[in-house]
Scaffold this motif. Structure first.
Motif, PDB file in Angstrom:
ATOM      1  N   GLN A 230       3.209  21.854   1.034  1.00 29.81           N
ATOM      2  CA  GLN A 230       2.060  22.388   0.583  1.00 29.81           C
ATOM      3  C   GLN A 230       2.397  23.290  -0.606  1.00 29.81           C
ATOM      4  O   GLN A 230       3.643  23.163  -1.077  1.00 29.81           O
TER       5      GLN A 230
ATOM      6  N   GLU B 294       6.758  24.755   2.422  1.00 28.84           N
ATOM      7  CA  GLU B 294       6.097  24.458   3.604  1.00 28.84           C
ATOM      8  C   GLU B 294       5.568  23.091   3.932  1.00 28.84           C
ATOM      9  O   GLU B 294       4.700  22.614   3.225  1.00 28.84           O
TER      10      GLU B 294
ATOM     11  N   ASN C 182       4.111  20.174   5.599  1.00 26.37           N
ATOM     12  CA  ASN C 182       2.880  19.783   6.366  1.00 26.37           C
ATOM     13  C   ASN C 182       3.037  18.582   7.090  1.00 26.37           C
ATOM     14  O   ASN C 182       3.130  17.434   6.378  1.00 26.37           O
TER      15      ASN C 182
ATOM     16  N   GLU D 176       5.322  16.031  -5.781  1.00 24.66           N
ATOM     17  CA  GLU D 176       4.126  16.809  -5.740  1.00 24.66           C
ATOM     18  C   GLU D 176       2.929  15.870  -6.225  1.00 24.66           C
ATOM     19  O   GLU D 176       3.184  15.224  -7.535  1.00 24.66           O
TER      20      GLU D 176
ATOM     21  N   TYR E 214      -2.430  16.435  -1.632  1.00 25.16           N
ATOM     22  CA  TYR E 214      -2.935  17.770  -1.723  1.00 25.16           C
ATOM     23  C   TYR E 214      -3.229  18.165  -0.084  1.00 25.16           C
ATOM     24  O   TYR E 214      -4.315  17.747   0.217  1.00 25.16           O
ATOM     25  N   HIS E 215      -2.590  19.334   0.309  1.00 26.79           N
ATOM     26  CA  HIS E 215      -3.177  20.106   1.336  1.00 26.79           C
ATOM     27  C   HIS E 215      -4.003  20.988   0.996  1.00 26.79           C
ATOM     28  O   HIS E 215      -3.573  22.126   0.343  1.00 26.79           O
TER      29      HIS E 215
ATOM     30  N   CYS F 108      -5.426  23.482   2.551  1.00 28.55           N
ATOM     31  CA  CYS F 108      -5.823  24.843   3.129  1.00 28.55           C
ATOM     32  C   CYS F 108      -5.268  25.979   2.215  1.00 28.55           C
ATOM     33  O   CYS F 108      -4.706  25.700   1.168  1.00 28.55           O
TER      34      CYS F 108
END
Length: 322
Positions: free
Chosen positions: A136, A170, A172, A239, A243-244, A246
């Motif tokens: 993330q 983080e 995901n 990256e 894309y997450h 949240c």
């Protein structure tokens, strides 16, 4: 692409998202995939199964004895089996279908594919083997809930200060891929960690909390990655591929006019995949309508009106207490 297997898992609540995912996977203007797909579930109503058949989505409903064994191994009072036991579903896919393929891709049902999927696994082609996850935008210790979940182990003495800060991303777990032997071996290690003391206790909530803090698979992964050299057993894809959305990341994206494609507001970049974790798709009116029709409109209106309803309740309560 005949040697690639794409899988997903979930229950009745995920069917609404799964069908758009499936369509985006095979859409020649988007995922452009021509390999095999399978959706695994431990429970589906007749209505959900009918929906999947009508949409031609290949799916497998696990046998009751398999479900019972898994629930004994990883039981959560809060999360559905598909939420907490994702590694078991991945291992099941490998054991029942893996001999026919060389590469496996796992995709959460609430992901949409916007560009050719085969381009996404280029890091695997370059490396030859390995397990690949995505991170993330914000690191774990900058996100309130994941930070709180991680610190459960720290507060109980099951994670040292050095381990806590040894790995910052983080991860995901909603998207991953790799060669099947590497994934199989990795999932064995992850499952051993999830089901062994003292970490298996975190599958259920602490007794003294208002909000249940039962762990699901990503919570376990968060600690697993910080122990020993486990962070060396997987790679993080660059990256921008996925894309997450949240944790308010959805604010950084908007729809391309007259399409259901999301792009980054500042860079104009169109990612290969977008993950609507936490149901953030309801913030995009046309997307909600396109994929989910009347139900999408209902949830969009509910999300938009919720702050006004809360404000009105606060106003009325203040007036009542004067």
């Amino acid at each position: 692409q005949a040697d690639i297997l794409v899988i997903s898992n979930g229950n009745d609540g995920q069917i609404l998202f799964l069908i758009p995912l499936f369509r985006s996977l095979y859409d020649k203007r988007k995922g452009a995939f021509n390999g095999d797909f399978m959706f695994f579930s431990d429970h589906l109503t007749e209505e959900s199964q009918t929906r999947l058949k009508e949409a031609n989505v290949p799916h497998t409903l696990l046998a009751e004895d398999v479900v019972t064994a898994w629930e004994e191994l990883l039981h959560s009072q809060k999360h559905a089996l598909g939420k907490v036991a994702k590694p078991l579903f991945i291992k099941y896919a490998i054991e029942t279908m893996g001999h026919e393929y060389t590469t496996l891709i796992y995709i959460d049902p609430d992901i949409l594919i916007q560009k050719p999927l085969v381009d996404v696994i280029e890091p695997l082609a370059s490396a030859g083997s390995g397990v690949f996850y995505s991170a993330q935008l914000n690191p774990t210790l900058k996100i309130r809930w994941p930070k709180m979940q991680l610190k459960r182990t720290f507060n109980n003495g099951h994670l040292s200060p050095e381990d806590l800060n040894s790995f910052s991303p983080e991860i995901n777990t909603g998207f991953m891929f790799g060669d099947i032997p590497s994934i199989s071996s990795f999932m064995d290690e992850l499952l051993e960690f999830m089901t062994s003391e003292p970490y298996n206790m975190y599958a259920n909530a602490d007794h003294d909390v208002e909000i249940p803090n039962d762990w699901h698979d990503q919570d376990f992964f968060r600690v697993f990655a910080r122990l020993g050299e486990n962070d060396q057993k997987f790679s993080i894809i660059p990256e921008g591929i996925i894309y997450h959305l949240c944790n308010d990341v959805y604010h950084e994206f908007k729809l391309v006019p007259f399409t259901n494609i999301l792009k980054h507001k500042s860079s104009g970049e169109v990612p290969h995949l977008v993950h609507f974790a936490g149901g953030v798709w309801v913030h995009y009116f046309w997307l909600a309508m396109y994929f989910f029709g009347v139900e999408g409109l209902r949830q969009w209106l509910e999300r938009k009106l919720r702050p006004n309803i809360r404000a009105m309740r606060r106003f009325l309560n203040k007036k009542k207490n004067r």
